[in-house]
Design an enzyme around this catalytic site. Structure first.
Site, PDB file in Angstrom:
ATOM      1  CG  HIS A  31      62.539  68.107 -64.003  1.00  6.69           C
ATOM      2  ND1 HIS A  31      62.929  66.801 -64.217  1.00  6.69           N
ATOM      3  CD2 HIS A  31      62.269  68.210 -62.669  1.00  6.69           C
ATOM      4  CE1 HIS A  31      62.875  66.141 -63.073  1.00  6.69           C
ATOM      5  NE2 HIS A  31      62.489  66.981 -62.112  1.00  6.69           N
ATOM      6  CD  GLU A  32      62.147  71.480 -60.594  1.00  2.30           C
ATOM      7  OE1 GLU A  32      61.187  71.415 -59.797  1.00  2.30           O
ATOM      8  OE2 GLU A  32      63.084  70.655 -60.584  1.00  2.30           O
ATOM      9  CG  HIS A  35      58.060  68.183 -60.502  1.00  7.92           C
ATOM     10  ND1 HIS A  35      57.797  66.828 -60.456  1.00  7.92           N
ATOM     11  CD2 HIS A  35      59.424  68.291 -60.509  1.00  7.92           C
ATOM     12  CE1 HIS A  35      58.936  66.154 -60.463  1.00  7.92           C
ATOM     13  NE2 HIS A  35      59.937  67.019 -60.496  1.00  7.92           N
TER      14      HIS A  35
END
Length: 221
Positions: A31-32, A35
């Protein structure tokens, strides 16, 4: 998981804990990274310069958020730093970078669902472990979708707020941003009072329908 322990269902609690560990060690870093990767591709190298363009869980995990995921299936990671001023279109770049995180959770859920279907269809596990493995897949899928749904809610500092702000006028954008310093407390209160439960379940149910649709169309599910 606490309810499972109180009721003496240690097998389910253990499976839930393993699924939570999968989220903490695999899904949250993805997820990170999503980004950071999208922001980098759009022109912002802040995350890369701070060594956040990586799958190493140590770089991304927040201790409190990780423990909450292990216990309750809900938590957070350490936010990736993004400097929107490095984007050609700051509001649009921020929105796309923000959306990348929840999208990664949905994709991970789809991959886990696909693995489950393969295991189930080809009988790759014995009958004694099938139940526990099915539970693991279910928890891994749903926790991922809950995190995606939670992050899509348009409240600061969640990803959904950055997506919402891309549609606001410049004046409304900065007005909205003024309240971000209080937002984390507001989100926690809304979570603890259960106010966010229905929106999260509504969104996650929609995302579940999305990832199962191709297999339902093929008559596999």
């Amino acid at each position: 998981m606490l309810n499972m322990l109180i009721n003496g269902n240690f097998a389910d609690a253990g499976t839930f804990l393993l699924a939570g560990a999968f989220i903490v060690l695999v899904a949250l870093p993805i997820h990170e990274l999503a980004h950071a990767f999208v922001a980098f591709k759009l022109g912002d190298s802040t995350a890369k310069d701070m060594r956040r363009l990586t799958l190493n869980p140590i770089s991304h995990l927040d201790p409190v958020g990780s423990v909450l995921i292990l216990l309750f299936g809900f938590g957070w990671a350490k936010p990736v730093p993004i400097n929107m001023n490095n984007f050609r279109n700051p509001k649009q770049g921020m929105a796309i970078s923000a959306l990348a995180g929840p999208v990664s959770n949905v994709l991970v859920s789809f991959i886990v669902l696909t693995l489950f279907i393969i295991v189930a269809k080809f009988g790759l596990v014995g009958i004694n472990t099938a139940g526990a493995l099915s539970a693991f897949f279910f928890y891994a899928i749903m926790i991922n979708l809950w995190l995606a749904a939670f992050n899509l809610i348009p409240l600061p500092p969640l990803d959904g707020s950055h997506i919402l702000k891309s549609f606001l006028s410049t004046r409304a954008y900065y007005k909205f941003s003024q309240y971000e310093q209080y937002s984390f407390i507001i989100v926690l209160v809304l979570l603890m009072t259960g106010i966010l439960s229905k929106p999260i379940m509504f969104i996650s149910d929609g995302l579940y329908s999305l990832i199962t649709f191709p297999y339902e169309l093929l008559g596999i599910l």
